[in-house]
Scaffold this motif. Structure first.
Motif, PDB file in Angstrom:
ATOM      1  N   ARG A 187       0.833  -1.207   0.000  1.00 13.95           N
ATOM      2  CA  ARG A 187       0.000   0.000   0.000  1.00 13.95           C
ATOM      3  C   ARG A 187       0.864   1.252   0.000  1.00 13.95           C
ATOM      4  O   ARG A 187       0.584   2.214  -0.726  1.00 13.95           O
ATOM      5  N   LYS A 188       1.930   1.242   0.804  1.00 13.58           N
ATOM      6  CA  LYS A 188       2.808   2.415   0.856  1.00 13.58           C
ATOM      7  C   LYS A 188       3.463   2.669  -0.493  1.00 13.58           C
ATOM      8  O   LYS A 188       3.584   3.821  -0.943  1.00 13.58           O
ATOM      9  N   ALA A 189       3.886   1.598  -1.167  1.00 13.24           N
ATOM     10  CA  ALA A 189       4.504   1.753  -2.484  1.00 13.24           C
ATOM     11  C   ALA A 189       3.525   2.378  -3.471  1.00 13.24           C
ATOM     12  O   ALA A 189       3.903   3.250  -4.272  1.00 13.24           O
ATOM     13  N   ALA A 190       2.266   1.963  -3.420  1.00 10.73           N
ATOM     14  CA  ALA A 190       1.251   2.519  -4.318  1.00 10.73           C
ATOM     15  C   ALA A 190       0.969   3.978  -3.998  1.00 10.73           C
ATOM     16  O   ALA A 190       0.817   4.813  -4.894  1.00 10.73           O
ATOM     17  N   ILE A 191       0.916   4.311  -2.711  1.00  8.56           N
ATOM     18  CA  ILE A 191       0.692   5.702  -2.278  1.00  8.56           C
ATOM     19  C   ILE A 191       1.838   6.590  -2.737  1.00  8.56           C
ATOM     20  O   ILE A 191       1.631   7.674  -3.290  1.00  8.56           O
ATOM     21  N   ASP A 192       3.065   6.122  -2.511  1.00 11.66           N
ATOM     22  CA  ASP A 192       4.245   6.916  -2.873  1.00 11.66           C
ATOM     23  C   ASP A 192       4.313   7.147  -4.384  1.00 11.66           C
ATOM     24  O   ASP A 192       4.628   8.257  -4.840  1.00 11.66           O
ATOM     25  N   THR A 198       9.058  10.383  -6.732  1.00 15.78           N
ATOM     26  CA  THR A 198      10.397  10.938  -6.520  1.00 15.78           C
ATOM     27  C   THR A 198      10.848  11.844  -7.653  1.00 15.78           C
ATOM     28  O   THR A 198      11.732  12.686  -7.466  1.00 15.78           O
ATOM     29  N   ASP A 199      10.246  11.677  -8.836  1.00 18.05           N
ATOM     30  CA  ASP A 199      10.724  12.429  -9.991  1.00 18.05           C
ATOM     31  C   ASP A 199       9.982  13.738 -10.229  1.00 18.05           C
ATOM     32  O   ASP A 199      10.347  14.519 -11.111  1.00 18.05           O
ATOM     33  N   THR A 200       8.927  13.977  -9.446  1.00 13.26           N
ATOM     34  CA  THR A 200       8.156  15.213  -9.606  1.00 13.26           C
ATOM     35  C   THR A 200       7.398  15.504  -8.325  1.00 13.26           C
ATOM     36  O   THR A 200       7.308  14.654  -7.441  1.00 13.26           O
ATOM     37  N   GLU A 201       6.864  16.697  -8.226  1.00 14.58           N
ATOM     38  CA  GLU A 201       6.072  17.080  -7.057  1.00 14.58           C
ATOM     39  C   GLU A 201       4.684  17.497  -7.519  1.00 14.58           C
ATOM     40  O   GLU A 201       4.540  18.389  -8.365  1.00 14.58           O
ATOM     41  N   LEU A 202       3.670  16.828  -7.000  1.00 13.89           N
ATOM     42  CA  LEU A 202       2.311  17.133  -7.393  1.00 13.89           C
ATOM     43  C   LEU A 202       1.854  18.444  -6.757  1.00 13.89           C
ATOM     44  O   LEU A 202       2.157  18.712  -5.599  1.00 13.89           O
ATOM     45  N   ASN A 206      -3.346  18.622  -8.790  1.00 11.72           N
ATOM     46  CA  ASN A 206      -3.110  17.202  -9.029  1.00 11.72           C
ATOM     47  C   ASN A 206      -3.700  16.357  -7.898  1.00 11.72           C
ATOM     48  O   ASN A 206      -4.338  15.325  -8.151  1.00 11.72           O
ATOM     49  N   ILE A 207      -3.478  16.812  -6.662  1.00 11.15           N
ATOM     50  CA  ILE A 207      -3.990  16.090  -5.495  1.00 11.15           C
ATOM     51  C   ILE A 207      -5.517  16.085  -5.506  1.00 11.15           C
ATOM     52  O   ILE A 207      -6.157  15.064  -5.223  1.00 11.15           O
TER      53      ILE A 207
END
Length: 239
Positions: A187-192, A198-202, A206-207
């Protein structure tokens, strides 16, 4: 878990059940494991997978024909003892992770010993963890329209009852072992990946797009994104 809105049962299942009578009009066997033809089961699984958007009914893991099995919400053993045909009732049938050839060393419990290999390939969470447990008043099922709201996830991947007085949600988490470390990590991997790449900031827009259901739309193949309901909930917490 994601809410499953049940559709009409598949024609093959309905036709098979409605024709299980002998020439004298006596009901023939309708046992799920012993009597349902393999082609009816294949058609049933395909229908269930599409209905669920290819998400495991309990965990939200993305599944397919090979990585899933047909699960009885009310366990098969109880249905057969009650002799009311619920083991072949479409409203009691869903698809769940894992499949019959489950071999994941990451999830595996009851490692095989030299003496016995019985139950050596059991997944420690979800359907295998639930096994034959069934308490109607203490089981939040994916067929309940408010099921998504009764579980609260945090951005570490952990889950708890949204309302700490919701005993059924707490017991469901415990019995399905929804806080198993393997599930938490997935779940954490999907959330991240979706919200904290890591390559961009929403940005805020976007959120908001995610919070408003971006990840809860089926793709062209009729599939939801893995853990889409978790991702959407985390986004709502950030808006």
């Amino acid at each position: 878990m994601k809410y499953i809105k049940k559709e009409q049962e598949p024609e093959k299942l309905r036709s098979w059940f409605n024709n299980q009578y002998d020439q004298e009009g006596n009901r023939l066997g309708c046992d799920y494991y012993n009597d349902v033809p393999s082609d009816v089961k294949r058609d049933l699984k395909d229908h269930l997978l599409g209905e669920q958007g290819f998400l495991c009914c309990y965990t939200g893991i993305l599944i397919d024909t090979d990585t899933s099995h047909i699960e009885h919400l009310k366990p098969y053993s109880i249905c057969r003892d009650e002799k009311n045909y619920e083991d072949v009732n479409y409203l009691n049938l869903v698809t769940a992770y894992p499949g019959r050839n489950y071999k994941s060393q990451d999830d595996e419990v009851n490692q095989p010993s030299k003496k016995s290999k019985k139950n050596s390939k059991k997944c420690p969470f979800g359907a295998h963890a639930k096994d034959n447990w069934y308490e109607l008043d203490n089981f939040v099922t994916p067929l309940e329209s408010d099921c998504e709201d009764r579980f609260k996830f945090d951005n570490s991947g952990k889950v708890e009852a949204t309302n700490h007085q919701d005993t059924a949600a707490q017991i469901t988490i415990e019995k399905l072992v929804l806080n198993h470390q393997r599930l938490i990590d997935l779940r954490k991997a999907a959330i991240d990946e979706a919200i904290f790449p890591t390559d961009t900031e929403l940005d805020e827009s976007n959120i908001k797009e995610i919070a408003n259901g971006l990840y809860s739309q089926k793709n062209a193949e009729g599939k939801f994104s893995q853990f889409c309901f978790v991702i959407e909930q985390i986004a709502k917490q950030l808006v």
